[in-house]
Scaffold this motif. Structure first.
Motif, PDB file in Angstrom:
ATOM      1  N   PRO A  98       0.830  -1.207   0.000  1.00 24.57           N
ATOM      2  CA  PRO A  98       0.000   0.000   0.000  1.00 24.57           C
ATOM      3  C   PRO A  98       0.866   1.260   0.000  1.00 24.57           C
ATOM      4  O   PRO A  98       2.018   1.247   0.426  1.00 24.57           O
ATOM      5  CB  PRO A  98      -0.785  -0.114   1.305  1.00 24.57           C
ATOM      6  CG  PRO A  98       0.118  -0.889   2.206  1.00 24.57           C
ATOM      7  CD  PRO A  98       0.857  -1.839   1.314  1.00 24.57           C
ATOM      8  N   THR A  99       0.279   2.344  -0.455  1.00 26.38           N
ATOM      9  CA  THR A  99       0.960   3.642  -0.382  1.00 26.38           C
ATOM     10  C   THR A  99       0.696   4.269   0.982  1.00 26.38           C
ATOM     11  O   THR A  99      -0.199   3.835   1.713  1.00 26.38           O
ATOM     12  CB  THR A  99       0.447   4.602  -1.477  1.00 26.38           C
ATOM     13  OG1 THR A  99      -0.934   4.882  -1.220  1.00 26.38           O
ATOM     14  CG2 THR A  99       0.629   4.014  -2.863  1.00 26.38           C
ATOM     15  N   ARG A 100       1.448   5.291   1.289  1.00 24.82           N
ATOM     16  CA  ARG A 100       1.258   6.002   2.566  1.00 24.82           C
ATOM     17  C   ARG A 100      -0.159   6.555   2.665  1.00 24.82           C
ATOM     18  O   ARG A 100      -0.804   6.446   3.714  1.00 24.82           O
ATOM     19  CB  ARG A 100       2.286   7.118   2.694  1.00 24.82           C
ATOM     20  CG  ARG A 100       2.202   7.858   4.017  1.00 24.82           C
ATOM     21  CD  ARG A 100       3.145   8.988   4.043  1.00 24.82           C
ATOM     22  NE  ARG A 100       2.709   9.922   3.005  1.00 24.82           N
ATOM     23  CZ  ARG A 100       2.900  11.224   3.038  1.00 24.82           C
ATOM     24  NH1 ARG A 100       3.552  11.766   4.028  1.00 24.82           N
ATOM     25  NH2 ARG A 100       2.461  11.994   2.078  1.00 24.82           N
ATOM     26  N   ASP A 101      -0.655   7.132   1.587  1.00 28.54           N
ATOM     27  CA  ASP A 101      -2.001   7.702   1.608  1.00 28.54           C
ATOM     28  C   ASP A 101      -3.068   6.627   1.814  1.00 28.54           C
ATOM     29  O   ASP A 101      -4.060   6.852   2.502  1.00 28.54           O
ATOM     30  CB  ASP A 101      -2.273   8.486   0.323  1.00 28.54           C
ATOM     31  CG  ASP A 101      -1.444   9.756   0.235  1.00 28.54           C
ATOM     32  OD1 ASP A 101      -0.987  10.246   1.294  1.00 28.54           O
ATOM     33  OD2 ASP A 101      -1.252  10.250  -0.893  1.00 28.54           O
ATOM     34  N   GLN A 102      -2.867   5.457   1.214  1.00 30.42           N
ATOM     35  CA  GLN A 102      -3.824   4.364   1.413  1.00 30.42           C
ATOM     36  C   GLN A 102      -3.851   3.931   2.875  1.00 30.42           C
ATOM     37  O   GLN A 102      -4.917   3.662   3.432  1.00 30.42           O
ATOM     38  CB  GLN A 102      -3.477   3.174   0.515  1.00 30.42           C
ATOM     39  CG  GLN A 102      -3.760   3.414  -0.957  1.00 30.42           C
ATOM     40  CD  GLN A 102      -3.202   2.311  -1.837  1.00 30.42           C
ATOM     41  OE1 GLN A 102      -2.136   1.760  -1.585  1.00 30.42           O
ATOM     42  NE2 GLN A 102      -3.946   1.998  -2.894  1.00 30.42           N
ATOM     43  N   VAL A 103      -2.694   3.855   3.510  1.00 32.81           N
ATOM     44  CA  VAL A 103      -2.621   3.463   4.922  1.00 32.81           C
ATOM     45  C   VAL A 103      -3.278   4.522   5.802  1.00 32.81           C
ATOM     46  O   VAL A 103      -4.054   4.200   6.707  1.00 32.81           O
ATOM     47  CB  VAL A 103      -1.170   3.197   5.355  1.00 32.81           C
ATOM     48  CG1 VAL A 103      -1.103   2.861   6.838  1.00 32.81           C
ATOM     49  CG2 VAL A 103      -0.541   2.082   4.524  1.00 32.81           C
ATOM     50  N   THR A 142      -5.610   6.615   4.992  1.00 32.28           N
ATOM     51  CA  THR A 142      -7.059   6.544   4.785  1.00 32.28           C
ATOM     52  C   THR A 142      -7.660   5.369   5.541  1.00 32.28           C
ATOM     53  O   THR A 142      -8.725   5.487   6.158  1.00 32.28           O
ATOM     54  CB  THR A 142      -7.376   6.428   3.277  1.00 32.28           C
ATOM     55  OG1 THR A 142      -6.835   7.567   2.612  1.00 32.28           O
ATOM     56  CG2 THR A 142      -8.864   6.362   3.031  1.00 32.28           C
ATOM     57  N   ALA A 143      -6.984   4.230   5.541  1.00 32.88           N
ATOM     58  CA  ALA A 143      -7.462   3.055   6.270  1.00 32.88           C
ATOM     59  C   ALA A 143      -7.468   3.319   7.767  1.00 32.88           C
ATOM     60  O   ALA A 143      -8.397   2.893   8.475  1.00 32.88           O
ATOM     61  CB  ALA A 143      -6.598   1.839   5.952  1.00 32.88           C
ATOM     62  N   LEU A 144      -6.474   4.031   8.266  1.00 33.12           N
ATOM     63  CA  LEU A 144      -6.420   4.351   9.695  1.00 33.12           C
ATOM     64  C   LEU A 144      -7.553   5.297  10.103  1.00 33.12           C
ATOM     65  O   LEU A 144      -7.976   5.286  11.250  1.00 33.12           O
ATOM     66  CB  LEU A 144      -5.071   4.957  10.077  1.00 33.12           C
ATOM     67  CG  LEU A 144      -3.918   3.978  10.179  1.00 33.12           C
ATOM     68  CD1 LEU A 144      -2.614   4.725  10.380  1.00 33.12           C
ATOM     69  CD2 LEU A 144      -4.160   2.985  11.304  1.00 33.12           C
ATOM     70  N   ALA A 145      -8.029   6.073   9.179  1.00 38.62           N
ATOM     71  CA  ALA A 145      -9.139   6.982   9.480  1.00 38.62           C
ATOM     72  C   ALA A 145     -10.410   6.212   9.820  1.00 38.62           C
ATOM     73  O   ALA A 145     -11.302   6.737  10.473  1.00 38.62           O
ATOM     74  CB  ALA A 145      -9.380   7.928   8.305  1.00 38.62           C
ATOM     75  N   GLN A 146     -10.502   4.938   9.390  1.00 46.67           N
ATOM     76  CA  GLN A 146     -11.664   4.101   9.693  1.00 46.67           C
ATOM     77  C   GLN A 146     -11.666   3.626  11.137  1.00 46.67           C
ATOM     78  O   GLN A 146     -12.693   3.194  11.644  1.00 46.67           O
ATOM     79  CB  GLN A 146     -11.701   2.879   8.780  1.00 46.67           C
ATOM     80  CG  GLN A 146     -11.887   3.190   7.330  1.00 46.67           C
ATOM     81  CD  GLN A 146     -11.867   1.917   6.494  1.00 46.67           C
ATOM     82  OE1 GLN A 146     -12.009   0.812   7.013  1.00 46.67           O
ATOM     83  NE2 GLN A 146     -11.690   2.064   5.202  1.00 46.67           N
TER      84      GLN A 146
END
Length: 153
Positions: free
Chosen positions: A141-146, A148-152
Protein backbone atom coordinates in the motif's frame (compact mmCIF):
# COMPACT_ATOMS: atom_id res chain seq x y z
CA UNK A 1 -2.37 -12.94 -40.20
CA UNK A 2 -1.16 -16.38 -39.18
CA UNK A 3 -2.46 -18.37 -36.22
CA UNK A 4 0.79 -17.88 -34.33
CA UNK A 5 0.52 -14.11 -34.65
CA UNK A 6 -3.06 -14.17 -33.34
CA UNK A 7 -1.98 -16.24 -30.36
CA UNK A 8 0.82 -13.76 -29.63
CA UNK A 9 -1.58 -10.79 -29.86
CA UNK A 10 -4.10 -12.46 -27.54
CA UNK A 11 -1.34 -13.34 -25.06
CA UNK A 12 -0.07 -9.74 -25.00
CA UNK A 13 -3.59 -8.33 -24.55
CA UNK A 14 -4.34 -10.76 -21.70
CA UNK A 15 -1.01 -10.03 -20.00
CA UNK A 16 -1.55 -6.27 -20.30
CA UNK A 17 -5.10 -6.59 -18.93
CA UNK A 18 -3.90 -8.64 -15.98
CA UNK A 19 -1.08 -6.17 -15.31
CA UNK A 20 -3.47 -3.22 -15.35
CA UNK A 21 -5.92 -5.01 -13.05
CA UNK A 22 -3.11 -5.95 -10.65
CA UNK A 23 -1.74 -2.40 -10.59
CA UNK A 24 -5.21 -1.02 -9.86
CA UNK A 25 -5.94 -3.40 -6.98
CA UNK A 26 -2.52 -3.95 -5.40
CA UNK A 27 -2.20 -2.38 -1.95
CA UNK A 28 -5.86 -1.29 -1.76
CA UNK A 29 -7.54 -1.78 1.60
CA UNK A 30 -10.79 -3.69 1.47
CA UNK A 31 -12.98 -5.62 3.88
CA UNK A 32 -11.96 -8.16 6.45
CA UNK A 33 -11.58 -11.92 6.48
CA UNK A 34 -13.87 -14.51 8.06
CA UNK A 35 -11.71 -16.43 10.48
CA UNK A 36 -11.67 -20.19 9.98
CA UNK A 37 -11.16 -22.42 13.01
CA UNK A 38 -11.54 -26.18 13.39
CA UNK A 39 -15.03 -27.32 14.41
CA UNK A 40 -15.39 -28.54 17.97
CA UNK A 41 -17.48 -31.62 17.28
CA UNK A 42 -16.89 -32.96 13.81
CA UNK A 43 -13.34 -31.83 13.02
CA UNK A 44 -14.52 -29.76 10.03
CA UNK A 45 -13.66 -26.11 9.70
CA UNK A 46 -16.43 -23.63 10.40
CA UNK A 47 -16.76 -19.88 10.35
CA UNK A 48 -16.15 -18.20 13.70
CA UNK A 49 -17.77 -14.78 14.15
CA UNK A 50 -15.24 -13.70 16.76
CA UNK A 51 -12.06 -12.03 15.52
CA UNK A 52 -8.88 -14.07 15.30
CA UNK A 53 -6.65 -13.67 18.32
CA UNK A 54 -4.56 -10.89 16.80
CA UNK A 55 -3.55 -9.67 20.24
CA UNK A 56 -2.17 -13.15 21.00
CA UNK A 57 -0.20 -13.17 17.74
CA UNK A 58 1.18 -9.69 18.39
CA UNK A 59 2.26 -10.78 21.89
CA UNK A 60 3.79 -13.98 20.49
CA UNK A 61 6.19 -11.96 18.34
CA UNK A 62 7.18 -9.82 21.33
CA UNK A 63 5.23 -6.69 20.47
CA UNK A 64 2.23 -4.83 21.88
CA UNK A 65 -0.91 -3.41 20.31
CA UNK A 66 -0.97 0.31 19.56
CA UNK A 67 -3.12 2.58 21.73
CA UNK A 68 -5.20 3.61 18.72
CA UNK A 69 -4.46 0.99 16.05
CA UNK A 70 -1.96 -1.63 14.97
CA UNK A 71 -0.63 -2.26 11.47
CA UNK A 72 -0.02 -6.03 11.38
CA UNK A 73 2.14 -6.91 8.38
CA UNK A 74 2.59 -10.48 7.16
CA UNK A 75 5.87 -10.75 5.24
CA UNK A 76 8.29 -13.31 3.88
CA UNK A 77 12.07 -13.29 3.76
CA UNK A 78 12.74 -12.68 0.06
CA UNK A 79 9.84 -10.35 -0.68
CA UNK A 80 10.86 -6.97 -2.15
CA UNK A 81 7.34 -5.47 -1.80
CA UNK A 82 7.47 -6.50 1.88
CA UNK A 83 10.50 -4.27 2.43
CA UNK A 84 8.75 -1.36 0.70
CA UNK A 85 5.64 -1.96 2.83
CA UNK A 86 7.77 -2.01 5.98
CA UNK A 87 9.19 1.43 5.10
CA UNK A 88 5.71 2.87 4.40
CA UNK A 89 4.22 1.47 7.61
CA UNK A 90 7.17 2.69 9.68
CA UNK A 91 6.71 6.15 8.16
CA UNK A 92 3.00 6.13 9.03
CA UNK A 93 3.66 5.07 12.62
CA UNK A 94 5.99 8.06 12.90
CA UNK A 95 3.25 10.37 11.62
CA UNK A 96 0.23 9.09 13.58
CA UNK A 97 0.28 8.89 17.38
CA UNK A 98 -0.92 5.68 19.01
CA UNK A 99 -0.29 3.45 15.98
CA UNK A 100 2.07 0.48 16.19
CA UNK A 101 3.61 -1.53 13.35
CA UNK A 102 4.12 -5.24 13.92
CA UNK A 103 5.73 -7.44 11.28
CA UNK A 104 5.14 -11.19 11.29
CA UNK A 105 7.14 -13.67 9.21
CA UNK A 106 4.41 -15.69 7.50
CA UNK A 107 6.68 -18.72 7.10
CA UNK A 108 7.44 -18.93 10.84
CA UNK A 109 3.81 -18.42 11.88
CA UNK A 110 1.98 -20.74 9.46
CA UNK A 111 -0.94 -21.44 11.80
CA UNK A 112 -1.66 -17.72 12.20
CA UNK A 113 -1.14 -17.17 8.48
CA UNK A 114 -3.81 -19.75 7.74
CA UNK A 115 -6.16 -18.52 10.48
CA UNK A 116 -6.03 -14.97 9.12
CA UNK A 117 -6.47 -16.17 5.52
CA UNK A 118 -3.19 -14.75 4.28
CA UNK A 119 -2.69 -15.86 0.67
CA UNK A 120 0.24 -13.65 -0.36
CA UNK A 121 2.80 -11.32 1.10
CA UNK A 122 2.81 -8.56 1.93
CA UNK A 123 -0.62 -8.46 3.53
CA UNK A 124 -1.32 -5.68 5.99
CA UNK A 125 -4.13 -5.87 8.54
CA UNK A 126 -5.36 -2.76 10.32
CA UNK A 127 -6.37 -3.69 13.85
CA UNK A 128 -8.31 -1.50 16.27
CA UNK A 129 -7.09 -0.86 19.82
CA UNK A 130 -8.58 -4.18 20.99
CA UNK A 131 -6.91 -6.21 18.23
CA UNK A 132 -9.97 -6.74 16.00
CA UNK A 133 -9.39 -6.54 12.26
CA UNK A 134 -10.87 -3.41 10.66
CA UNK A 135 -9.56 -3.79 7.10
CA UNK A 136 -6.76 -5.41 5.10
CA UNK A 137 -4.64 -4.89 2.01
CA UNK A 138 -2.72 -7.36 -0.11
CA UNK A 139 0.31 -5.99 -1.87
CA UNK A 140 2.28 -2.87 -1.07
CA UNK A 141 0.00 0.00 0.00
CA UNK A 142 0.96 3.64 -0.38
CA UNK A 143 1.26 6.00 2.57
CA UNK A 144 -2.00 7.70 1.61
CA UNK A 145 -3.82 4.36 1.41
CA UNK A 146 -2.62 3.46 4.92
CA UNK A 147 -3.58 6.86 6.33
CA UNK A 148 -7.06 6.54 4.78
CA UNK A 149 -7.46 3.05 6.27
CA UNK A 150 -6.42 4.35 9.70
CA UNK A 151 -9.14 6.98 9.48
CA UNK A 152 -11.66 4.10 9.69
CA UNK A 153 -10.39 3.13 13.14
Amino acid sequence: MSTGAWIAVVAVVLAAGFGLWRAATDGRFRGTHVVRRPGADDGHEQADPTPAPAADLVAAVGATLGERATLLQFSSAFCAPCRATRRVLDEVTGLVDGVAHVEVDAEHHLEATRAFGILRTPTTLVLDAGGAEVTRATGAPTRDQVLTALAQV
